[in-house]
Design a protein around this motif. Structure first.
Motif, PDB file in Angstrom:
ATOM      1  N   GLY A 125     -18.393   2.779  13.705  1.00 38.73           N
ATOM      2  CA  GLY A 125     -17.747   4.078  13.589  1.00 38.73           C
ATOM      3  C   GLY A 125     -17.509   4.520  12.161  1.00 38.73           C
ATOM      4  N   THR A 126     -17.560   3.588  11.220  1.00 42.42           N
ATOM      5  CA  THR A 126     -17.288   3.942   9.820  1.00 42.42           C
ATOM      6  C   THR A 126     -18.276   4.985   9.322  1.00 42.42           C
ATOM      7  OG1 THR A 126     -16.336   1.760   9.389  1.00 42.42           O
ATOM      8  CG2 THR A 126     -17.069   3.038   7.478  1.00 42.42           C
ATOM      9  N   ASN A 127     -19.561   4.781   9.582  1.00 43.03           N
ATOM     10  CA  ASN A 127     -20.565   5.741   9.108  1.00 43.03           C
ATOM     11  C   ASN A 127     -20.549   7.024   9.928  1.00 43.03           C
ATOM     12  OD1 ASN A 127     -21.839   4.190   6.929  1.00 43.03           O
ATOM     13  ND2 ASN A 127     -22.425   2.800   8.571  1.00 43.03           N
ATOM     14  N   ASP A 128     -20.126   6.936  11.178  1.00 43.73           N
ATOM     15  CA  ASP A 128     -19.962   8.155  11.976  1.00 43.73           C
ATOM     16  C   ASP A 128     -18.829   9.004  11.412  1.00 43.73           C
ATOM     17  OD1 ASP A 128     -21.603   7.547  14.749  1.00 43.73           O
ATOM     18  OD2 ASP A 128     -20.731   5.732  13.893  1.00 43.73           O
ATOM     19  N   VAL A 129     -17.721   8.346  11.048  1.00 42.37           N
ATOM     20  CA  VAL A 129     -16.606   9.056  10.415  1.00 42.37           C
ATOM     21  C   VAL A 129     -17.070   9.708   9.122  1.00 42.37           C
ATOM     22  CG1 VAL A 129     -14.423   8.673   9.208  1.00 42.37           C
ATOM     23  CG2 VAL A 129     -14.759   7.704  11.491  1.00 42.37           C
ATOM     24  N   TRP A 130     -17.799   8.955   8.326  1.00 43.91           N
ATOM     25  CA  TRP A 130     -18.317   9.478   7.059  1.00 43.91           C
ATOM     26  C   TRP A 130     -19.181  10.718   7.300  1.00 43.91           C
ATOM     27  CZ3 TRP A 130     -17.517   6.868   2.278  1.00 43.91           C
ATOM     28  CH2 TRP A 130     -18.143   7.450   1.181  1.00 43.91           C
ATOM     29  N   SER A 131     -19.925  10.711   8.406  1.00 44.10           N
ATOM     30  CA  SER A 131     -20.828  11.820   8.747  1.00 44.10           C
ATOM     31  C   SER A 131     -20.133  12.904   9.556  1.00 44.10           C
ATOM     32  CB  SER A 131     -22.024  11.282   9.528  1.00 44.10           C
ATOM     33  OG  SER A 131     -22.731  10.319   8.759  1.00 44.10           O
ATOM     34  N   ASN A 132     -18.792  12.824   9.671  1.00 45.92           N
ATOM     35  CA  ASN A 132     -17.964  13.842  10.327  1.00 45.92           C
ATOM     36  C   ASN A 132     -18.296  14.000  11.806  1.00 45.92           C
ATOM     37  OD1 ASN A 132     -15.844  15.668  10.370  1.00 45.92           O
ATOM     38  ND2 ASN A 132     -17.085  17.395   9.704  1.00 45.92           N
ATOM     39  N   ARG A 133     -18.614  12.888  12.465  1.00 47.34           N
ATOM     40  CA  ARG A 133     -18.716  12.908  13.924  1.00 47.34           C
ATOM     41  C   ARG A 133     -17.300  12.890  14.503  1.00 47.34           C
ATOM     42  NH1 ARG A 133     -23.279  13.280  12.016  1.00 47.34           N
ATOM     43  NH2 ARG A 133     -25.177  12.341  12.893  1.00 47.34           N
ATOM     44  N   SER A 134     -17.074  13.631  15.550  1.00 44.21           N
ATOM     45  CA  SER A 134     -15.739  13.706  16.146  1.00 44.21           C
ATOM     46  C   SER A 134     -15.421  12.419  16.897  1.00 44.21           C
ATOM     47  CB  SER A 134     -15.664  14.884  17.113  1.00 44.21           C
ATOM     48  OG  SER A 134     -16.445  14.620  18.270  1.00 44.21           O
ATOM     49  N   PRO A 135     -14.128  12.114  17.094  1.00 42.58           N
ATOM     50  CA  PRO A 135     -13.775  10.953  17.911  1.00 42.58           C
ATOM     51  C   PRO A 135     -14.411  10.990  19.294  1.00 42.58           C
ATOM     52  CG  PRO A 135     -11.850  11.686  16.704  1.00 42.58           C
ATOM     53  CD  PRO A 135     -12.918  12.712  16.463  1.00 42.58           C
ATOM     54  N   ALA A 136     -14.439  12.158  19.922  1.00 43.84           N
ATOM     55  CA  ALA A 136     -15.025  12.250  21.267  1.00 43.84           C
ATOM     56  C   ALA A 136     -16.507  11.896  21.241  1.00 43.84           C
ATOM     57  CB  ALA A 136     -14.826  13.659  21.826  1.00 43.84           C
ATOM     58  N   THR A 137     -17.210  12.349  20.218  1.00 44.17           N
ATOM     59  CA  THR A 137     -18.641  12.044  20.106  1.00 44.17           C
ATOM     60  C   THR A 137     -18.857  10.558  19.872  1.00 44.17           C
ATOM     61  OG1 THR A 137     -19.113  14.250  19.246  1.00 44.17           O
ATOM     62  CG2 THR A 137     -20.737  12.537  18.785  1.00 44.17           C
ATOM     63  N   ILE A 138     -18.033   9.960  19.025  1.00 46.23           N
ATOM     64  CA  ILE A 138     -18.159   8.530  18.732  1.00 46.23           C
ATOM     65  C   ILE A 138     -17.855   7.700  19.970  1.00 46.23           C
ATOM     66  CG2 ILE A 138     -17.286   6.627  17.320  1.00 46.23           C
ATOM     67  CD1 ILE A 138     -16.631   8.766  15.154  1.00 46.23           C
ATOM     68  N   LEU A 139     -16.794   8.052  20.686  1.00 38.54           N
ATOM     69  CA  LEU A 139     -16.428   7.285  21.873  1.00 38.54           C
ATOM     70  C   LEU A 139     -17.449   7.466  22.988  1.00 38.54           C
ATOM     71  CD1 LEU A 139     -12.563   7.770  21.961  1.00 38.54           C
ATOM     72  CD2 LEU A 139     -13.865   5.817  21.105  1.00 38.54           C
ATOM     73  N   ASN A 140     -18.064   8.621  23.071  1.00 41.37           N
ATOM     74  CA  ASN A 140     -19.143   8.798  24.031  1.00 41.37           C
ATOM     75  C   ASN A 140     -20.296   7.843  23.714  1.00 41.37           C
ATOM     76  OD1 ASN A 140     -20.549  10.320  26.226  1.00 41.37           O
ATOM     77  ND2 ASN A 140     -21.904  10.869  24.544  1.00 41.37           N
ATOM     78  N   ALA A 141     -20.602   7.687  22.422  1.00 42.31           N
ATOM     79  CA  ALA A 141     -21.633   6.723  22.012  1.00 42.31           C
ATOM     80  C   ALA A 141     -21.201   5.299  22.335  1.00 42.31           C
ATOM     81  CB  ALA A 141     -21.918   6.867  20.518  1.00 42.31           C
TER      82      ALA A 141
END
Length: 241
Positions: A125-141
């Motif tokens: 999730g660190t790189n997803d956060v860096w890339s401004n992915r939303s929590p909902a998008t990250i948790l869906n992944a």
């Protein structure tokens, strides 16, 4: 060979030895080395925090061995990296990887097929956060990744980190994005967890200080690696049989 096929093969061998032995099952059980328990296969899964070089893995392995937990096999397809002493360095840490990319591109299934883990320790999730992915998008992944883990092993245990805090000079918003993601992880984990395949949130955020526990506001230094290993240890031990 999958874990289930290995166990079925061992059971067949044990039965055959028992049937053929003139002294019966008691002698076969005491003499047959195939009766030893299979090691618990543990996959450290993540990005550069896990794999470059991810020396918290070395500390965790040493702590497990020192406490008598020797029936553990760290698994992964990635090349070993040195941490100052010999340890089981198999892992699935991919520098720069996003959980969303891993899920969208179905990168995980071949790694699972090659290693067949019983337990996955996931810090993503660190790189997803860096890339401004939303929590909902990250948790869906995350949910799709857990589904792929369960397709490979219906009884897999997944330990999911509330990820390390960030204080990167060139991502001023990342600190709050981590807070937002971490706030959502425990509820997500509880909602997807089952008795057959537990999903457990592991708090790697509380007590971790980017100013003293990282060398760049993101990646752990020696002090940070000690904290990571110390948090993974009590979460992992209950699933080592």
């Amino acid at each position: 060979m999958s874990r289930f096929a290995r166990r079925a093969s061992l059971l067949c061998c044990a039965l055959l030895v028992t049937l053929l032995s003139p002294l019966g099952a008691a002698q076969a059980d005491s003499a047959d080395p195939t009766n030893a328990a299979d090691p618990v296969r543990v996959m450290p899964l993540g990005d550069s925090i896990t794999g470059s070089p991810g020396c918290w893995r070395a500390l965790l392995w040493r702590d497990l061995r020192n406490a008598g937990h020797t029936n553990v096999d760290f698994v992964g397809t990635q090349a070993p990296q040195g941490c100052g002493f010999a340890y089981d360095d198999n892992h699935e840490g991919h520098g720069g990887i996003l959980a969303t990319t891993m899920a969208d591109q179905n990168q995980l299934p071949p790694w699972l097929a090659a290693t067949d883990p019983d337990v996955v320790m996931m810090h993503l999730g660190t790189n997803d956060v860096w890339s401004n992915r939303s929590p909902a998008t990250i948790l869906n992944a995350f949910g799709r990744l857990v589904g792929q883990m369960r397709a490979n092993n219906p009884q897999v245990t997944v330990l999911v980190a509330r990820i390390l805090p960030m204080n990167a000079a060139n991502c001023a918003e990342c600190g709050q994005r981590v807070v937002d993601l971490n706030a959502a992880i425990p509820g997500w984990a509880a909602g997807i967890s089952t008795a057959q395949s537990p999903v457990v949130a592991v708090d790697q955020w509380t007590g971790f200080n980017p100013a003293t526990d990282t060398y760049d506001g993101v990646h752990p230094n020696d002090a940070g690696n000690v904290k990571l290993a110390a948090r993974w240890y009590p979460a992992l031990v209950p699933y080592l049989g």
